[in-house]
Write a protein that holds these residues in place. Structure first.
Motif, PDB file in Angstrom:
ATOM      1  N   ASP A 131       0.819  -1.219   0.000  1.00 13.78           N
ATOM      2  CA  ASP A 131       0.000   0.000   0.000  1.00 13.78           C
ATOM      3  C   ASP A 131       0.847   1.261   0.000  1.00 13.78           C
ATOM      4  O   ASP A 131       0.351   2.347  -0.262  1.00 13.78           O
ATOM      5  CB  ASP A 131      -0.903   0.036   1.234  1.00 13.78           C
ATOM      6  CG  ASP A 131      -1.852  -1.151   1.279  1.00 13.78           C
ATOM      7  OD1 ASP A 131      -2.349  -1.529   0.212  1.00 13.78           O
ATOM      8  OD2 ASP A 131      -2.071  -1.696   2.371  1.00 13.78           O
ATOM      9  N   HIS A 132       2.121   1.132   0.333  1.00 14.30           N
ATOM     10  CA  HIS A 132       2.953   2.320   0.499  1.00 14.30           C
ATOM     11  C   HIS A 132       3.298   2.988  -0.827  1.00 14.30           C
ATOM     12  O   HIS A 132       3.370   2.330  -1.860  1.00 14.30           O
ATOM     13  CB  HIS A 132       4.263   1.969   1.199  1.00 14.30           C
ATOM     14  CG  HIS A 132       4.124   1.955   2.684  1.00 14.30           C
ATOM     15  ND1 HIS A 132       3.781   3.064   3.406  1.00 14.30           N
ATOM     16  CD2 HIS A 132       4.272   0.964   3.581  1.00 14.30           C
ATOM     17  CE1 HIS A 132       3.739   2.762   4.691  1.00 14.30           C
ATOM     18  NE2 HIS A 132       4.026   1.488   4.824  1.00 14.30           N
ATOM     19  N   VAL A 133       3.515   4.293  -0.755  1.00 20.21           N
ATOM     20  CA  VAL A 133       4.024   5.025  -1.911  1.00 20.21           C
ATOM     21  C   VAL A 133       5.513   4.717  -1.999  1.00 20.21           C
ATOM     22  O   VAL A 133       6.271   5.035  -1.096  1.00 20.21           O
ATOM     23  CB  VAL A 133       3.815   6.535  -1.729  1.00 20.21           C
ATOM     24  CG1 VAL A 133       4.306   7.287  -2.951  1.00 20.21           C
ATOM     25  CG2 VAL A 133       2.365   6.839  -1.454  1.00 20.21           C
ATOM     26  N   THR A 134       5.921   4.076  -3.081  1.00 19.01           N
ATOM     27  CA  THR A 134       7.294   3.587  -3.161  1.00 19.01           C
ATOM     28  C   THR A 134       7.873   3.837  -4.547  1.00 19.01           C
ATOM     29  O   THR A 134       7.143   3.802  -5.528  1.00 19.01           O
ATOM     30  CB  THR A 134       7.325   2.054  -2.911  1.00 19.01           C
ATOM     31  OG1 THR A 134       6.438   1.751  -1.866  1.00 19.01           O
ATOM     32  CG2 THR A 134       8.704   1.576  -2.574  1.00 19.01           C
ATOM     33  N   PHE A 135       9.144   4.075  -4.592  1.00 15.43           N
ATOM     34  CA  PHE A 135       9.853   4.130  -5.869  1.00 15.43           C
ATOM     35  C   PHE A 135      10.508   2.763  -6.034  1.00 15.43           C
ATOM     36  O   PHE A 135      11.460   2.433  -5.334  1.00 15.43           O
ATOM     37  CB  PHE A 135      10.905   5.239  -5.814  1.00 15.43           C
ATOM     38  CG  PHE A 135      11.800   5.275  -7.012  1.00 15.43           C
ATOM     39  CD1 PHE A 135      11.429   5.967  -8.149  1.00 15.43           C
ATOM     40  CD2 PHE A 135      13.006   4.605  -7.007  1.00 15.43           C
ATOM     41  CE1 PHE A 135      12.252   5.988  -9.259  1.00 15.43           C
ATOM     42  CE2 PHE A 135      13.830   4.622  -8.115  1.00 15.43           C
ATOM     43  CZ  PHE A 135      13.452   5.327  -9.236  1.00 15.43           C
ATOM     44  N   HIS A 160       2.589  -2.092  -6.369  1.00 18.51           N
ATOM     45  CA  HIS A 160       1.544  -1.289  -6.991  1.00 18.51           C
ATOM     46  C   HIS A 160       0.209  -1.788  -6.498  1.00 18.51           C
ATOM     47  O   HIS A 160      -0.454  -2.556  -7.164  1.00 18.51           O
ATOM     48  CB  HIS A 160       1.576  -1.411  -8.516  1.00 18.51           C
ATOM     49  CG  HIS A 160       2.913  -1.099  -9.087  1.00 18.51           C
ATOM     50  ND1 HIS A 160       3.524   0.100  -8.886  1.00 18.51           N
ATOM     51  CD2 HIS A 160       3.749  -1.839  -9.827  1.00 18.51           C
ATOM     52  CE1 HIS A 160       4.692   0.089  -9.509  1.00 18.51           C
ATOM     53  NE2 HIS A 160       4.861  -1.077 -10.070  1.00 18.51           N
ATOM     54  N   GLY A 161      -0.171  -1.395  -5.304  1.00 19.99           N
ATOM     55  CA  GLY A 161      -1.458  -1.828  -4.788  1.00 19.99           C
ATOM     56  C   GLY A 161      -2.554  -1.260  -5.653  1.00 19.99           C
ATOM     57  O   GLY A 161      -2.392  -0.238  -6.290  1.00 19.99           O
ATOM     58  N   GLU A 162      -3.689  -1.955  -5.665  1.00 14.88           N
ATOM     59  CA  GLU A 162      -4.813  -1.416  -6.404  1.00 14.88           C
ATOM     60  C   GLU A 162      -5.574  -0.414  -5.553  1.00 14.88           C
ATOM     61  O   GLU A 162      -6.459   0.270  -6.021  1.00 14.88           O
ATOM     62  CB  GLU A 162      -5.765  -2.534  -6.811  1.00 14.88           C
ATOM     63  CG  GLU A 162      -5.214  -3.386  -7.922  1.00 14.88           C
ATOM     64  CD  GLU A 162      -5.997  -4.674  -8.050  1.00 14.88           C
ATOM     65  OE1 GLU A 162      -7.206  -4.646  -7.834  1.00 14.88           O
ATOM     66  OE2 GLU A 162      -5.372  -5.696  -8.357  1.00 14.88           O
ATOM     67  N   GLY A 163      -5.222  -0.390  -4.270  1.00 15.54           N
ATOM     68  CA  GLY A 163      -6.029   0.404  -3.360  1.00 15.54           C
ATOM     69  C   GLY A 163      -5.628   1.861  -3.259  1.00 15.54           C
ATOM     70  O   GLY A 163      -6.261   2.620  -2.566  1.00 15.54           O
ATOM     71  N   ARG A 164      -4.541   2.262  -3.942  1.00 10.38           N
ATOM     72  CA  ARG A 164      -4.079   3.634  -3.749  1.00 10.38           C
ATOM     73  C   ARG A 164      -4.868   4.608  -4.598  1.00 10.38           C
ATOM     74  O   ARG A 164      -4.731   4.637  -5.798  1.00 10.38           O
ATOM     75  CB  ARG A 164      -2.592   3.723  -4.081  1.00 10.38           C
ATOM     76  CG  ARG A 164      -1.772   3.205  -2.922  1.00 10.38           C
ATOM     77  CD  ARG A 164      -0.399   3.806  -2.949  1.00 10.38           C
ATOM     78  NE  ARG A 164      -0.427   5.178  -3.306  1.00 10.38           N
ATOM     79  CZ  ARG A 164       0.465   5.725  -4.109  1.00 10.38           C
ATOM     80  NH1 ARG A 164       1.405   5.011  -4.650  1.00 10.38           N
ATOM     81  NH2 ARG A 164       0.405   6.996  -4.359  1.00 10.38           N
ATOM     82  N   LEU A 165      -5.671   5.392  -3.933  1.00  6.90           N
ATOM     83  CA  LEU A 165      -6.568   6.250  -4.693  1.00  6.90           C
ATOM     84  C   LEU A 165      -6.176   7.708  -4.582  1.00  6.90           C
ATOM     85  O   LEU A 165      -6.967   8.586  -4.802  1.00  6.90           O
ATOM     86  CB  LEU A 165      -7.996   6.081  -4.173  1.00  6.90           C
ATOM     87  CG  LEU A 165      -8.556   4.682  -4.346  1.00  6.90           C
ATOM     88  CD1 LEU A 165      -9.964   4.621  -3.828  1.00  6.90           C
ATOM     89  CD2 LEU A 165      -8.521   4.278  -5.803  1.00  6.90           C
ATOM     90  N   ASP A 166      -4.950   7.981  -4.216  1.00  8.31           N
ATOM     91  CA  ASP A 166      -4.588   9.373  -3.963  1.00  8.31           C
ATOM     92  C   ASP A 166      -4.232  10.118  -5.237  1.00  8.31           C
ATOM     93  O   ASP A 166      -3.899  11.287  -5.189  1.00  8.31           O
ATOM     94  CB  ASP A 166      -3.439   9.457  -2.974  1.00  8.31           C
ATOM     95  CG  ASP A 166      -2.267   8.610  -3.396  1.00  8.31           C
ATOM     96  OD1 ASP A 166      -2.400   7.380  -3.347  1.00  8.31           O
ATOM     97  OD2 ASP A 166      -1.240   9.159  -3.787  1.00  8.31           O
ATOM     98  N   GLN A 167      -4.254   9.459  -6.366  1.00  8.92           N
ATOM     99  CA  GLN A 167      -3.952  10.219  -7.583  1.00  8.92           C
ATOM    100  C   GLN A 167      -4.925   9.911  -8.709  1.00  8.92           C
ATOM    101  O   GLN A 167      -5.606   8.963  -8.701  1.00  8.92           O
ATOM    102  CB  GLN A 167      -2.547   9.964  -8.067  1.00  8.92           C
ATOM    103  CG  GLN A 167      -2.018   8.618  -7.706  1.00  8.92           C
ATOM    104  CD  GLN A 167      -0.519   8.668  -7.595  1.00  8.92           C
ATOM    105  OE1 GLN A 167       0.086   9.663  -7.865  1.00  8.92           O
ATOM    106  NE2 GLN A 167       0.063   7.584  -7.187  1.00  8.92           N
TER     107      GLN A 167
END
Lengths: 432, 187
Positions: free
Chosen positions: B77-81, B180-187
């Protein structure tokens, strides 16, 4: 640049580059900075907590995430889609048009491109590829391209983040996004029509016009959502943050009571899922707040502004340069990271050069959303690949034309600020 | 372990729901405040009683972020490079996990005590409005204390990752990376 700041940046780049979550990498590097400065390490935690505890507008982020999740879980998206098929499905490249139109409507309800692609996008890709009228790569590519409109038309989570780092009015930012969003929709539809006729995509069976009223009634409550949101914010009924809560409540009532498509269990899962995404993004926001403290105490943005002023860069050249840089960064970085970490560096220079911050913000957000579909690191490509299993290679080979037309649209927004600023001006905004 | 996870999820869902409900309450109260007979008829809905809603939501948000990251947010879930992480071989990847984990553990452990010192002064500072809701005992330190809990929990979590990586190595990420979680809706 002080040695402490250099160590901070080095720590940030190295730790983030090896795959550690960005939020943690920022906290670690800020602690490194404080140690090197000989200051108390406790400042990091204090700054972070103070920042998060003061920023009311941030509360819109978790609430918009809940709203988007509810809409995708209920049948709201299906109904919208059937309405769009009846509306524009009869033309050549019809389902491509449906794709763009549904994105436009959906973007007035959710503030997230990923929600758009994973929700309505997945359904429409199934429709486009079911009987083989469209190559699956094409279906995925136009979905990804049209999903970028999601956070341009209000509501918009990225614009909330930009408002936080730039101290710009969220109301004017949201207004500023409406015309650019519609503009992007139009250019995508033109591109779709052109490709459809050139490649001779087959026509759809049109839905009889007498069906249209029924489908409209069916979708009407969902179509009302953008109206309620915008009226809430600009009619002075709610703050933008409250509008997010109202949107979520409205979606909940629609899905649970009106359409009866949401169980209690599903609602619980939505809450857990939303809490998860909100917490993950909250960590990066918190990290950005500390990083802003570090950057400010090093006086970096002002120094940069002075250096650029010495070079006598024109505002247009500056904004073009920043956009080229953001497009390049967008190929490898996440939109959230760019908005929260990179963009604040340029804001003092913008003020110095007399660039309007609403114009700059909307353009920057559009740019970051284009970054969501630029290979190799484009979140939207990954999400569509994950929910449809269409190979990345096929999506990427079809994305280029859409990417080119979106970049052209971005350029138009830079050169003609009124595309962004006309609507805010009508509501009393006074640009710089 | 599974039970604990379910419990943490339930707490996060509850925080989320209460925040959502409080916002709705705030909007409703603002408009019912215009109709004076409501406050007279139902004293519980007197708008003067609801000054705390905004700060309460902020407190919930802060707790949601830190409890969430401590116990609910999964790695993916984390924002990651992760371009580099995905590109290298398993041995280097293992080294990456160990280095990143150690960097987090060391700096976070170092910061626990000084952070607590910074928060110490807040034992005196009252919240702006939350006493209305919780009673007069509540101080800013109570709200900020979740950050200390977060530091401790994250250290334990990453020590465990590092230990696992040293002992067993790290699993090869699926071609579609778990990052790349499918749950990240911040963008």
């Amino acid at each position: 640049m002080s040695i402490a700041f250099f160590l901070c940046l080095a720590a940030l780049f190295i730790i983030a580059a090896i795959g550690t979550p960005i939020g943690y990498a920022i906290i670690v590097s800020s602690i490194v900075y404080l140690l090197a400065k000989g200051q108390s390490v406790g400042i990091a935690g204090k700054t972070l907590m103070d920042g998060l505890y003061q920023s009311f507008i941030l509360l819109a982020v978790p609430l918009f995430i809940v709203a988007a999740n509810i809409m995708n879980a209920g049948t709201i998206t299906d109904r919208l889609l059937r309405f769009c098929v009846a509306l524009v499905g009869r033309f050549r490249g019809g389902l491509g048009h449906v794709n763009v139109i549904s994105s436009l409507i959906f973007s007035g309800m959710s503030g997230s491109a990923v929600a758009d692609a994973a929700g309505i996008g997945k359904i429409i890709i199934d429709m486009m590829t079911r009987s083989g009228q469209y190559p699956r790569g094409y279906a995925a590519a136009i979905t990804a391209a049209s999903a970028t409109i999601g956070p341009i038309i209000p509501p918009s989570i990225p614009m909330v983040l930009y408002a936080l780092v730039s101290n710009t009015s969220i109301g004017y930012l949201f207004l500023g996004g409406i015309m650019p969003g519609l503009f992007m929709g139009v250019v995508l539809m033109i591109m779709n029509a052109w490709i459809a006729s050139r490649r001779g995509f087959t026509l759809e069976e049109p839905i009889p016009l007498k069906e249209f009223p029924r489908l409209t009634v069916n979708a009407f409550p969902a179509l009302l959502m953008p109206v309620i949101l915008l009226y809430g914010i600009y009619g002075g009924v709610t703050t933008p943050t409250e509008a997010a809560a109202v949107a979520a409540a409205y979606a909940l009532v629609l899905a649970a009571v009106f359409y009866r498509s949401l169980s209690l269990k599903a609602f619980y899962n939505i809450l857990v899922e939303s809490a998860r995404s909100s917490a993950a993004i909250g960590l990066v926001i918190g990290g950005a707040l500390i990083l802003n403290y570090v950057v400010a105490s090093e006086n970096i943005p002002n120094r940069m502004a002075q250096a650029l002023a010495g070079l006598e860069v024109s505002p247009l050249l500056f904004i073009l340069g920043v956009n080229v840089l953001l497009l390049i960064l967008g190929c490898v970085l996440d939109a959230t990271t760019i908005i929260l970490v990179i963009i604040p560096l340029f804001i003092p220079t913008c003020i110095h050069l007399g660039i309007d911050l609403v114009h700059f913000g909307v353009v920057a957000v559009v740019n970051c959303m284009i970054g969501l579909i630029t290979p190799p690191y484009g979140i939207l490509l990954f999400v569509i690949n994950a929910v449809t299993r269409i190979p990345l290679g096929e999506i990427i080979s079809e994305i280029w034309l859409f990417l080119a037309i979106l970049i052209a649209a971005l350029l138009a927004m830079i050169l003609f600020p009124d595309i962004v600023l006309w609507l805010p001006k009508q509501f009393g905004y006074k640009p710089l | 372990m599974k039970r604990l996870r379910q419990f943490a999820n339930a707490v996060a869902a509850l925080l989320m729901f209460v925040m959502f409900a409080t916002f709705i309450l705030q909007v409703v109260i603002r408009y019912s405040a215009r109709l004076e007979w409501i406050a007279e008829a139902i004293p519980l809905l007197d708008p003067a009683r609801f000054g705390w809603t905004l700060e309460f939501c902020l407190a919930l948000w802060v707790w949601l972020v830190f409890l969430g990251n401590a116990f609910v947010v999964r790695d993916q879930d984390h924002v990651t490079f992760d371009i580099l992480y995905m590109a290298v071989g398993p041995r280097l990847r293992r080294l990456f996990v160990i280095l990143g984990g150690l960097a987090i553990c060391i700096t976070f452990i170092m910061s626990i005590q000084p952070t607590w010192e910074r928060f110490y002064i807040l034992r005196l500072k009252k919240t702006a409005t939350l006493s209305e809701l919780f009673g007069s005992w509540i101080r800013m330190r109570h709200i900020y204390s979740v950050y200390i809990l977060f530091l401790v929990a994250v250290v334990i979590r990453y020590l465990y990752y590092v230990w696992n990586a040293i002992r067993k190595g790290v699993p090869t990420p699926a071609p579609l990376s778990p990052h790349h979680g499918e749950g990240r809706l911040d963008q």
